[in-house]
Design an enzyme around this catalytic site. Structure first.
Site, PDB file in Angstrom:
ATOM      1  N   GLU A 197       0.857  -1.198   0.000  1.00 47.40           N
ATOM      2  CA  GLU A 197       0.000   0.000   0.000  1.00 47.40           C
ATOM      3  C   GLU A 197       0.886   1.238   0.000  1.00 47.40           C
ATOM      4  O   GLU A 197       1.538   1.562   0.989  1.00 47.40           O
ATOM      5  CB  GLU A 197      -0.909  -0.008   1.238  1.00 47.40           C
ATOM      6  CG  GLU A 197      -1.748   1.257   1.342  1.00 47.40           C
ATOM      7  CD  GLU A 197      -2.511   1.368   2.665  1.00 47.40           C
ATOM      8  OE1 GLU A 197      -2.762   0.334   3.323  1.00 47.40           O
ATOM      9  OE2 GLU A 197      -2.830   2.513   3.050  1.00 47.40           O
TER      10      GLU A 197
ATOM     11  N   ARG B 198       0.337  10.373   0.062  1.00 46.69           N
ATOM     12  CA  ARG B 198       0.553  11.482   0.990  1.00 46.69           C
ATOM     13  C   ARG B 198       1.749  12.326   0.624  1.00 46.69           C
ATOM     14  O   ARG B 198       2.070  13.283   1.323  1.00 46.69           O
ATOM     15  CB  ARG B 198       0.819  10.928   2.399  1.00 46.69           C
ATOM     16  CG  ARG B 198      -0.338  10.192   2.956  1.00 46.69           C
ATOM     17  CD  ARG B 198      -0.043   9.723   4.356  1.00 46.69           C
ATOM     18  NE  ARG B 198      -0.958   8.641   4.651  1.00 46.69           N
ATOM     19  CZ  ARG B 198      -0.896   7.877   5.720  1.00 46.69           C
ATOM     20  NH1 ARG B 198       0.025   8.096   6.634  1.00 46.69           N
ATOM     21  NH2 ARG B 198      -1.758   6.919   5.906  1.00 46.69           N
TER      22      ARG B 198
ATOM     23  N   THR C 247      -4.609   6.042   1.409  1.00 47.19           N
ATOM     24  CA  THR C 247      -5.040   7.433   1.611  1.00 47.19           C
ATOM     25  C   THR C 247      -5.802   7.956   0.389  1.00 47.19           C
ATOM     26  O   THR C 247      -5.660   9.103  -0.011  1.00 47.19           O
ATOM     27  CB  THR C 247      -3.842   8.361   1.954  1.00 47.19           C
ATOM     28  OG1 THR C 247      -2.871   7.628   2.738  1.00 47.19           O
ATOM     29  CG2 THR C 247      -4.299   9.539   2.811  1.00 47.19           C
TER      30      THR C 247
ATOM     31  N   LYS D  40     -11.170  -1.874   6.542  1.00 51.37           N
ATOM     32  CA  LYS D  40     -10.026  -1.499   7.389  1.00 51.37           C
ATOM     33  C   LYS D  40     -10.608  -0.920   8.686  1.00 51.37           C
ATOM     34  O   LYS D  40     -11.556  -0.129   8.640  1.00 51.37           O
ATOM     35  CB  LYS D  40      -9.222  -0.463   6.625  1.00 51.37           C
ATOM     36  CG  LYS D  40      -8.213   0.342   7.409  1.00 51.37           C
ATOM     37  CD  LYS D  40      -7.378   1.181   6.447  1.00 51.37           C
ATOM     38  CE  LYS D  40      -6.716   2.345   7.149  1.00 51.37           C
ATOM     39  NZ  LYS D  40      -5.715   3.013   6.303  1.00 51.37           N
TER      40      LYS D  40
END
Ligand code: 3PG
Length: 209
Positions: free
Chosen positions: A42, A46, A70, A130
């Site tokens: 992942e 960001r 994100t 999640k």
């Protein structure tokens, strides 16, 4: 054939949450994680280089299953898909994101922290979720409580997980895998200590589920 979110979760006991500030780190990092037994990655959106890192890994490390973390908007989603991401992880859930992922046939692992958020996600057909931020939102105790009304929901707790506490989560019946940044320490990247990252991955793969 496209992946499902559950397949993403089942690939290894830990999904590494990766924050990259330098595109030069991307390929050796992915190679180190794969050498340690972790291929589902992942890459969080960001940093300004996140998309370039995804592109580099997809081009040079074909064994990697690259996902984007994100992902908060349709714009994020389309950018990461264009960069080669095969799944998306979001810190929270919106119906808009859920619908957009379904339209594009992209597996989404959306973040939830409350019963109401779980109900919203499952109402839209999402049952592999999640749990974020796992430790701050109640940790193992919260997941045990959620198992009562939501026994069919499968979680990837993320946020505050470490090599030390991951096993407490992985034994729970509603936890398929965990997520965490501990496999990719910022100082290891800065010092190009990929051997350390490989060792961390190797240890993570050995965590029992
Ligand atoms: C995140 O999105 O930053 C993840 O929750 C990772 O959290 P961690 O750094 O506590 O593993």
């Amino acid at each position: 054939m496209s992946l499902t979110a559950l397949q993403v979760m089942q690939d290894a006991p830990v999904i590494p949450v990766i924050v990259l500030h330098d595109v030069a780190h991307a390929v050796p990092l992915a190679q180190a994680l794969i050498a340690g037994g972790i291929r589902t990655l992942e890459i969080t959106m960001r940093t300004p280089v996140a998309l370039d890192c995804m592109r580099a890994i997809c081009a040079e490390v074909p064994q990697a299953i690259v996902g984007a973390g994100t992902v908060c908007s349709t714009r994020d989603l389309d950018a990461c898909l264009a960069a080669g991401a095969r799944f998306a992880v979001s810190p929270g859930y919106t119906t808009q994101l859920g619908v957009d992922c379904r339209k594009r046939d992209v597996p989404l692992l959306p973040g939830v922290a409350t019963a109401s958020e779980i109900m919203l996600a499952q109402n839209d057909g999402y049952t592999a979720l999640k749990f974020f931020p796992a430790l701050q939102a109640g940790g193992v105790g919260m997941l045990k409580a959620l198992y009562g009304p939501f026994a069919h929901i499968q979680f990837c707790p993320t946020g505050g997980l470490t090599a030390q506490n991951a096993a407490e989560f992985l034994v729970l019946p509603n936890v398929v895998c965990v997520g965490g940044s501990w496999l990719v320490p910022a100082d290891a990247l800065l010092s190009a200590d990929y051997a350390r990252i490989e060792t961390l991955a190797r240890q993570a793969v050995q965590l029992a589920r």
